[in-house]
Scaffold this active site. Sequence first.
Site, PDB file in Angstrom:
ATOM      1  N   LYS A  16     -96.970  -0.877 -97.770  1.00 31.50           N
ATOM      2  CA  LYS A  16     -96.136   0.185 -97.218  1.00 31.50           C
ATOM      3  C   LYS A  16     -96.812   0.922 -96.060  1.00 31.50           C
ATOM      4  O   LYS A  16     -96.160   1.673 -95.350  1.00 31.50           O
ATOM      5  CB  LYS A  16     -95.736   1.152 -98.323  1.00 31.50           C
ATOM      6  CG  LYS A  16     -94.786   0.517 -99.328  1.00 31.50           C
ATOM      7  CD  LYS A  16     -94.190   1.543-100.259  1.00 31.50           C
ATOM      8  CE  LYS A  16     -93.228   0.929-101.247  1.00 31.50           C
ATOM      9  NZ  LYS A  16     -93.925   0.299-102.381  1.00 31.50           N
TER      10      LYS A  16
HETATM   11  C1  PLP Z   1     -93.169  -0.639-103.124  1.00 26.74           C
HETATM   12  C2  PLP Z   1     -93.915  -1.728-103.767  1.00 26.74           C
HETATM   13  C3  PLP Z   1     -93.280  -2.898-104.162  1.00 26.74           C
HETATM   14  C4  PLP Z   1     -91.787  -3.095-104.047  1.00 26.74           C
HETATM   15  O1  PLP Z   1     -91.365  -3.194-102.712  1.00 26.74           O
HETATM   16  P1  PLP Z   1     -89.828  -2.983-102.352  1.00 26.74           P
HETATM   17  O2  PLP Z   1     -89.754  -3.035-100.875  1.00 26.74           O
HETATM   18  O3  PLP Z   1     -89.436  -1.642-102.890  1.00 26.74           O
HETATM   19  O4  PLP Z   1     -89.069  -4.068-103.012  1.00 26.74           O
HETATM   20  C5  PLP Z   1     -94.054  -3.917-104.677  1.00 26.74           C
HETATM   21  N1  PLP Z   1     -95.393  -3.772-104.835  1.00 26.74           N
HETATM   22  C6  PLP Z   1     -96.027  -2.646-104.480  1.00 26.74           C
HETATM   23  C7  PLP Z   1     -97.487  -2.545-104.691  1.00 26.74           C
HETATM   24  C8  PLP Z   1     -95.312  -1.587-103.931  1.00 26.74           C
HETATM   25  O5  PLP Z   1     -95.959  -0.477-103.589  1.00 26.74           O
END
Ligand code: PLP
Length: 443
Positions: free
Chosen positions: A107
Site C-alpha cells: 500500500k
Molecule cells: C490491504 C492488504 C491486502 C488486501 O489488498 P486489497 O487491495 O484490499 O485487496 C492484502 N495483504 C496485505 C498485507 C494488505 O495490507
Amino acid sequence: MKYYSTNKIVNEIGLEEAVIKGLAADNGLYMPNEIKKLPAEFFENIEQMSFQEISFRVAEAFFGEDIPADDLKAIVYDTLSFDVPVVNVKDNIYSLELFHGPTLAFKDVGGRFMARLLSYFVGKSVDKQVNVLVATSGDTGSAVANGFLGVNGVHVYILYPKGKVSEIQEKQFTTLGQNITALEIDGCFDDCQALVKRAFLDEGLNEEMFLTSANSINLARFLPQSFYYFYAYAQLKKMGKADNVVISVPSGNFGNITAGLFAKRMGLPIKRFIAANNRNDIFFNYLQTGKFEPKASVSTLANAMDVGNPSNFVRIMDLYNYNHTDICNEIGGATYNDEQIAKGVKETWQETSYLLDPHGACGYLALKEQLNPEEIGVFLETAHPAKFKDTIDNILGEEIEIPETLQKFMKGKKETIELTSDFNDLKEFLLKARHYHADSCFY
Ligand SMILES: *Cc1c(COP(=O)(O)O)cnc(C)c1O
C-alpha cells in the site's frame, strides 16, 4: 480523461475532481472512461526498462492528458523509490515482493502516489484544507499516514478498529503526529469503513469541510498499483519466464487485483488471475454461485483481508459488464482458514527457507494448488512478515527479526482519539477538529 461513477447517476468528472471527491455522490466508484492499450513496442522492450520508466509509461496512459509530463514524472519517480523484486520461491512459483517501501507493504505505492497527486492539485487550485478520511484494518493506515506525513494542505484521519490491528501496524500510524490523527473506533473494520462512507455522503459535514478518501475506493490509490504488475512481467521476461503467467493476489477490498485487471486490459499478457481470500470468502462464493452476498467480516491471521463487503467488487463488475462467465474466465478463487495459513507459512519456511507473511501465504497456497505445470505463477507478497511478528513467531515457534524500518516506529508514543462506532460521535469530533486544524494550519 473523464471518470464516470459505477452507479452512472452523477455526471462524468475530471481527474482532479475525482481524486478530491474519492467516492461519487451517488455512492458509486469512479472509473476511467477509457483504458488505453500500450503499444507492442512497449512490451517488446519492457525488460530493458527500470521500474520507474515502466511506471511512468503506464501513468501517462491514465494521467497524461491531465498532468504535464514533468510533473507526472516527478510524482511517479518519487513514489517508486524502492525496488519490487521478483524472487523464486519454489519450482515455477515466484514472489513479487511488494514490501520494500517505507511501511513494508504494497500500500506504500498507492498511498504515496495519492499523497503526491493530491498535494499537486491542492497546491495548484484548491485554497482550502483537504481532509482525508481512511478506514484501515492495518496496512492502509500506515501507508497512507506515511505517504501523507507533512504534506501541505492535507489533514489525514485514520479510523481503525480498536484492538484488531497488530502493535507494529498500530505504531506506524498512531505515533506520527503533525497532520496525521488516529481515531480508535470501538468496532470492527467494517464499522470503520461504514463510518467513512457515511461521512462522505453527509451533507452537513461536506458543507463544512473538504473530505476525501484514501481507501482504494479512491482511484489515485488503486490505479498506481497497476505499475508493479508490468514490472513483475518485465522481470519474468528477462528470466525467459513470461509465457503463461498466472498472478495470485491476496485480496480483501480487491483494489490490488483490480489494478492487475486494468494492467491486463492495457495489454499486459497475463493468462489469468487468482483472488486468494482468507476465511472472508465473499468473492470466492460469488465465483461459485454468481451471487454477491456481503457478510460481516471475521477476524483471521491475515487481518488486512478481513473484509466482508469488498469495495472494489463493483469496479470488477463494471469492468466485465456484470458478466459472471467472463469474470470466471479471467479470475479464479481460493479461500484459506487460519490453520491452512499457519501450515502454509510453516511448511514453506521449512521446505524453502522463504518466509511468507499470512497474506502472501494465501497467494502462495493458491498457486501451489491451482498452477498447471506449463504455467509460471507469481503471488503478490503484500507485506513483510515482520509486520505480523506475533503471528509468525507463534507459527514458527521462534522469534523472527524486525527490520530497522519497523523498529524505528516501535519507539514512538501511541496517540489516538477513542470514538464509538456511532456516526454522530465521528461527525461531532470532525467538526470540532476542523477549527483546531484550520488554526494550526498548513497555510
Ligand atoms: C490491504 C492488504 C491486502 C488486501 O489488498 P486489497 O487491495 O484490499 O485487496 C492484502 N495483504 C496485505 C498485507 C494488505 O495490507
